[in-house]
Design a protein around this motif. Structure first.
Motif, PDB file in Angstrom:
ATOM      1  N   ALA A 190      -9.601  -5.911  44.668  1.00 16.69           N
ATOM      2  CA  ALA A 190      -9.713  -6.006  43.205  1.00 16.69           C
ATOM      3  C   ALA A 190     -10.829  -6.980  42.846  1.00 16.69           C
ATOM      4  O   ALA A 190     -11.192  -7.843  43.640  1.00 16.69           O
ATOM      5  CB  ALA A 190      -8.393  -6.485  42.606  1.00 16.69           C
ATOM      6  N   ARG A 191     -11.363  -6.823  41.660  1.00 13.74           N
ATOM      7  CA  ARG A 191     -12.348  -7.770  41.138  1.00 13.74           C
ATOM      8  C   ARG A 191     -11.720  -8.528  39.993  1.00 13.74           C
ATOM      9  O   ARG A 191     -11.077  -7.946  39.116  1.00 13.74           O
ATOM     10  CB  ARG A 191     -13.574  -7.031  40.621  1.00 13.74           C
ATOM     11  N   ARG A 192     -11.946  -9.830  39.979  1.00 11.57           N
ATOM     12  CA  ARG A 192     -11.379 -10.675  38.925  1.00 11.57           C
ATOM     13  C   ARG A 192     -11.799 -10.183  37.543  1.00 11.57           C
ATOM     14  O   ARG A 192     -11.001 -10.168  36.607  1.00 11.57           O
ATOM     15  CB  ARG A 192     -11.816 -12.125  39.130  1.00 11.57           C
ATOM     16  N   SER A 193     -13.035  -9.745  37.402  1.00 17.48           N
ATOM     17  CA  SER A 193     -13.553  -9.305  36.097  1.00 17.48           C
ATOM     18  C   SER A 193     -12.883  -8.028  35.592  1.00 17.48           C
ATOM     19  O   SER A 193     -12.963  -7.723  34.405  1.00 17.48           O
ATOM     20  CB  SER A 193     -15.062  -9.099  36.172  1.00 17.48           C
ATOM     21  N   ARG A 194     -12.220  -7.285  36.490  1.00 13.84           N
ATOM     22  CA  ARG A 194     -11.558  -6.038  36.078  1.00 13.84           C
ATOM     23  C   ARG A 194     -10.048  -6.181  35.953  1.00 13.84           C
ATOM     24  O   ARG A 194      -9.364  -5.236  35.550  1.00 13.84           O
ATOM     25  CB  ARG A 194     -11.858  -4.926  37.084  1.00 13.84           C
ATOM     26  N   LEU A 195      -9.493  -7.333  36.306  1.00 14.91           N
ATOM     27  CA  LEU A 195      -8.044  -7.501  36.252  1.00 14.91           C
ATOM     28  C   LEU A 195      -7.543  -7.417  34.814  1.00 14.91           C
ATOM     29  O   LEU A 195      -8.171  -7.939  33.893  1.00 14.91           O
ATOM     30  CB  LEU A 195      -7.625  -8.842  36.854  1.00 14.91           C
ATOM     31  N   ASP A 229      -6.007  -3.584  38.767  1.00 14.11           N
ATOM     32  CA  ASP A 229      -7.419  -3.220  38.677  1.00 14.11           C
ATOM     33  C   ASP A 229      -7.465  -1.705  38.782  1.00 14.11           C
ATOM     34  O   ASP A 229      -7.299  -1.146  39.872  1.00 14.11           O
ATOM     35  CB  ASP A 229      -8.199  -3.890  39.813  1.00 14.11           C
ATOM     36  N   ASN A 230      -7.661  -1.038  37.655  1.00 17.03           N
ATOM     37  CA  ASN A 230      -7.650   0.425  37.627  1.00 17.03           C
ATOM     38  C   ASN A 230      -8.752   1.041  38.469  1.00 17.03           C
ATOM     39  O   ASN A 230      -8.609   2.147  38.982  1.00 17.03           O
ATOM     40  CB  ASN A 230      -7.752   0.939  36.185  1.00 17.03           C
ATOM     41  N   ALA A 231      -9.880   0.347  38.625  1.00 16.10           N
ATOM     42  CA  ALA A 231     -11.019   0.905  39.352  1.00 16.10           C
ATOM     43  C   ALA A 231     -10.697   1.163  40.822  1.00 16.10           C
ATOM     44  O   ALA A 231     -11.280   2.062  41.428  1.00 16.10           O
ATOM     45  CB  ALA A 231     -12.225  -0.021  39.237  1.00 16.10           C
ATOM     46  N   VAL A 232      -9.788   0.384  41.390  1.00  9.86           N
ATOM     47  CA  VAL A 232      -9.417   0.574  42.796  1.00  9.86           C
ATOM     48  C   VAL A 232      -7.946   0.966  42.948  1.00  9.86           C
ATOM     49  O   VAL A 232      -7.420   0.975  44.057  1.00  9.86           O
ATOM     50  CB  VAL A 232      -9.739  -0.684  43.646  1.00  9.86           C
ATOM     51  N   ALA A 233      -7.282   1.303  41.840  1.00  7.63           N
ATOM     52  CA  ALA A 233      -5.871   1.728  41.846  1.00  7.63           C
ATOM     53  C   ALA A 233      -5.007   0.756  42.639  1.00  7.63           C
ATOM     54  O   ALA A 233      -4.248   1.137  43.525  1.00  7.63           O
ATOM     55  CB  ALA A 233      -5.732   3.152  42.388  1.00  7.63           C
ATOM     56  N   LEU A 234      -5.123  -0.517  42.287  1.00  6.90           N
ATOM     57  CA  LEU A 234      -4.422  -1.588  42.991  1.00  6.90           C
ATOM     58  C   LEU A 234      -3.759  -2.504  41.965  1.00  6.90           C
ATOM     59  O   LEU A 234      -4.374  -2.855  40.950  1.00  6.90           O
ATOM     60  CB  LEU A 234      -5.432  -2.393  43.818  1.00  6.90           C
ATOM     61  N   GLY A 235      -2.528  -2.876  42.231  1.00  5.01           N
ATOM     62  CA  GLY A 235      -1.850  -3.783  41.317  1.00  5.01           C
ATOM     63  C   GLY A 235      -0.769  -4.567  42.031  1.00  5.01           C
ATOM     64  O   GLY A 235      -0.463  -4.324  43.199  1.00  5.01           O
ATOM     65  N   GLY A 236      -0.198  -5.516  41.314  1.00  2.34           N
ATOM     66  CA  GLY A 236       0.861  -6.316  41.886  1.00  2.34           C
ATOM     67  C   GLY A 236       1.712  -6.966  40.819  1.00  2.34           C
ATOM     68  O   GLY A 236       1.330  -7.031  39.639  1.00  2.34           O
ATOM     69  N   ILE A 273      -8.062 -13.353  31.685  1.00  2.00           N
ATOM     70  CA  ILE A 273      -7.534 -12.063  32.126  1.00  2.00           C
ATOM     71  C   ILE A 273      -6.929 -11.394  30.895  1.00  2.00           C
ATOM     72  O   ILE A 273      -5.997 -11.928  30.293  1.00  2.00           O
ATOM     73  CB  ILE A 273      -6.476 -12.238  33.230  1.00  2.00           C
ATOM     74  N   PRO A 274      -7.464 -10.241  30.491  1.00  2.00           N
ATOM     75  CA  PRO A 274      -6.981  -9.587  29.270  1.00  2.00           C
ATOM     76  C   PRO A 274      -5.503  -9.204  29.361  1.00  2.00           C
ATOM     77  O   PRO A 274      -5.049  -8.674  30.379  1.00  2.00           O
ATOM     78  CB  PRO A 274      -7.842  -8.332  29.160  1.00  2.00           C
ATOM     79  N   LEU A 275      -4.787  -9.467  28.302  1.00  4.23           N
ATOM     80  CA  LEU A 275      -3.375  -9.135  28.199  1.00  4.23           C
ATOM     81  C   LEU A 275      -3.255  -7.789  27.491  1.00  4.23           C
ATOM     82  O   LEU A 275      -3.585  -7.661  26.310  1.00  4.23           O
ATOM     83  CB  LEU A 275      -2.629 -10.224  27.423  1.00  4.23           C
ATOM     84  N   MET A 276      -2.781  -6.787  28.211  1.00 10.70           N
ATOM     85  CA  MET A 276      -2.704  -5.431  27.673  1.00 10.70           C
ATOM     86  C   MET A 276      -1.346  -5.128  27.036  1.00 10.70           C
ATOM     87  O   MET A 276      -1.258  -4.268  26.169  1.00 10.70           O
ATOM     88  CB  MET A 276      -2.983  -4.408  28.791  1.00 10.70           C
ATOM     89  N   ALA A 277      -0.305  -5.827  27.477  1.00 11.88           N
ATOM     90  CA  ALA A 277       1.033  -5.605  26.915  1.00 11.88           C
ATOM     91  C   ALA A 277       1.917  -6.792  27.255  1.00 11.88           C
ATOM     92  O   ALA A 277       1.697  -7.472  28.256  1.00 11.88           O
ATOM     93  CB  ALA A 277       1.648  -4.320  27.476  1.00 11.88           C
ATOM     94  N   GLN A 278       2.917  -7.012  26.399  1.00 11.87           N
ATOM     95  CA  GLN A 278       3.881  -8.071  26.659  1.00 11.87           C
ATOM     96  C   GLN A 278       5.205  -7.755  25.991  1.00 11.87           C
ATOM     97  O   GLN A 278       5.250  -7.085  24.962  1.00 11.87           O
ATOM     98  CB  GLN A 278       3.361  -9.425  26.166  1.00 11.87           C
TER      99      GLN A 278
END
Length: 196
Positions: free
Chosen positions: A95-100, A54-61, A136-141
């Protein structure tokens, strides 16, 4: 396995000289969520790693799962449970599900003798279907093929580096996966940590 804290003393933490950053190495059935300036790193053969952020909160996993799913599975070696654990930990941390957003890697068919229904292909199909169902949008694979991969994920930004490993490394990863799959047949699903 529970989410590994992103602290200097977390299991698998080291300084990666090539990337010039603190890093955490994930093994099968691990998942890590962080908002720290570090890299999450794993090696994949037929396994899959999902990187959510979630880029809005600079959080990932990132997670690392071995098998697509089992309706009764409560172990993070199964994709269905590994995805739920990762998403829930991200949501708990703000994180927000809508921003993942997602990036997914692995699912290589590195094991010889699994031609009819290769586990790598099943893992790759599972993660794509799961993300589509969860919207959940797929940005790369980088999924499939026959090569193992090294994946480096930076959870604050969502930046990812992927390196396909040479075939000399394929034998080492394939042997480790064969041994792990053999143990899966003999071990019960319960347990907090599984390493190969």
């Amino acid at each position: 396995m529970n989410a590994i804290p992103a602290a200097a003393a977390a299991p698998g933490t080291y300084f990666d000289a090539e990337l010039q950053t603190r890093a955490i190495k994930l093994l099968p059935a691990d998942y890590v969520v962080s908002d720290q300036p570090l890299a999450l790193i794993t090696l994949l053969g037929s396994c899959v790693a999902a990187c959510l952020y979630d880029n809005a909160v600079a959080l990932g996993g990132m997670n690392h799962f071995m098998l697509p799913g089992d309706s009764d599975a409560v172990c993070s070696r199964y994709g269905v449970h590994a995805m739920e654990l990762l998403i829930n930990e991200l949501l708990k941390r703000g994180a927000r599900r809508s921003r993942l957003q997602a990036k997914v890697f692995g699912g290589g068919n590195v094991l010889n003798g699994f031609h009819n229904d290769p586990i790598g292909t099943r893992n790759a199909c599972f993660v794509l279907d799961y993300l589509a169902a969860e919207r959940i949008p797929l940005m790369a694979q980088d999924l499939g093929d026959i090569h193992p991969r090294k994946v480096c994920f930076f959870p604050q930004s969502g930046r990812t580096l992927v390196k396909r490993l040479p075939s000399a490394r394929t034998d080492v990863i394939a042997d480790a996966e064969r041994a792990y799959y053999g143990r899966l047949k003999r071990e019960p699903v319960s347990g907090s940590v599984e390493l190969f």
